[in-house]
Design a protein around this motif. Sequence first.
Motif, mmCIF file in Angstrom:
data_model
loop_
_atom_site.group_PDB
_atom_site.id
_atom_site.type_symbol
_atom_site.label_atom_id
_atom_site.label_comp_id
_atom_site.label_asym_id
_atom_site.label_seq_id
_atom_site.Cartn_x
_atom_site.Cartn_y
_atom_site.Cartn_z
ATOM 1 N N LYS A 183 1.192 -1.515 0.476
ATOM 2 C CA LYS A 183 -0.014 -0.005 -0.075
ATOM 3 C C LYS A 183 0.626 1.157 0.023
ATOM 4 O O LYS A 183 2.390 0.833 0.163
ATOM 5 C CB LYS A 183 -0.774 -0.432 1.600
ATOM 6 C CG LYS A 183 -1.926 -1.180 1.328
ATOM 7 C CD LYS A 183 -2.689 -0.851 2.827
ATOM 8 C CE LYS A 183 -4.177 0.134 2.867
ATOM 9 N NZ LYS A 183 -5.029 0.401 4.307
ATOM 10 N N ARG A 184 0.638 1.871 -0.753
ATOM 11 C CA ARG A 184 0.654 3.316 -0.540
ATOM 12 C C ARG A 184 0.414 4.295 1.210
ATOM 13 O O ARG A 184 -0.484 4.458 1.057
ATOM 14 C CB ARG A 184 0.548 4.003 -2.161
ATOM 15 C CG ARG A 184 1.332 5.678 -2.095
ATOM 16 C CD ARG A 184 0.562 6.331 -3.014
ATOM 17 N NE ARG A 184 -0.961 7.087 -3.195
ATOM 18 C CZ ARG A 184 -0.773 8.173 -2.307
ATOM 19 N NH1 ARG A 184 0.293 8.287 -1.630
ATOM 20 N NH2 ARG A 184 -2.226 8.049 -2.849
ATOM 21 N N HIS A 185 1.670 4.835 0.912
ATOM 22 C CA HIS A 185 1.396 5.653 2.750
ATOM 23 C C HIS A 185 1.378 6.898 2.199
ATOM 24 O O HIS A 185 1.896 7.737 1.343
ATOM 25 C CB HIS A 185 2.602 5.364 3.175
ATOM 26 C CG HIS A 185 2.071 3.748 4.108
ATOM 27 N ND1 HIS A 185 1.400 3.498 4.546
ATOM 28 C CD2 HIS A 185 3.627 2.546 3.187
ATOM 29 C CE1 HIS A 185 1.962 1.336 4.394
ATOM 30 N NE2 HIS A 185 2.782 1.784 4.040
ATOM 31 N N ARG A 186 0.789 8.069 3.064
ATOM 32 C CA ARG A 186 0.821 9.447 2.590
ATOM 33 C C ARG A 186 2.276 9.612 2.607
ATOM 34 O O ARG A 186 2.634 11.226 2.205
ATOM 35 C CB ARG A 186 -0.402 10.226 3.870
ATOM 36 C CG ARG A 186 0.074 9.639 4.239
ATOM 37 C CD ARG A 186 -0.597 10.977 6.083
ATOM 38 N NE ARG A 186 -0.642 10.142 6.914
ATOM 39 C CZ ARG A 186 -0.690 11.450 8.197
ATOM 40 N NH1 ARG A 186 -1.647 12.327 8.135
ATOM 41 N NH2 ARG A 186 -0.084 10.789 9.698
#
Length: 165
Positions: free
Chosen positions: A96-99
């Motif tokens: 998952k991409r994180h902020r």
Amino acid sequence: ARLAYAILDGTLIPIDRRADERPYYSGKHKQHGDVQLLADPAGRLVWTSPALPGAVHDVTAARKIGLIDALTGAGVKTFADKGDHGAGGTIRTPFKRHRHRPWLSRGQRDVNRAHARIRAIGERAVATLKAWKVLTKLRCCPHGATALVQAILVLQLVEDSRYPG
């Protein structure tokens, strides 16, 4: 335990409920019933969970049923979607991409692409379950839908064994 790997997915089944029964309602999808299912590497339906309230998240449902512990105990590698992120054990989810990290690396994107190819096969099991006309619009509680989902699983297993492919 005989499976090389399994594919875990969850799907919502439309159940016509009254508006006063909010605990069973998924506000995101506007539906009531949630079913977790396992597919084999060929995309055949292997196992279905009891019907749960629609507001239950995928990873919470898998933990509540004891599915994660059972799959880990049997040593079955399982591919799941991002809804099961953090399940642990032998459950594999995509990156998952994180902020704080706006982009995935090239290697992570390649892993996600391969993961999606494997999981796409499992979507056949969801389509098989939803192809049964009796599940188009149920008028019972999610717990009453369990008997229907389990009956569909048995009938589908009988049908799949009749036509080995």
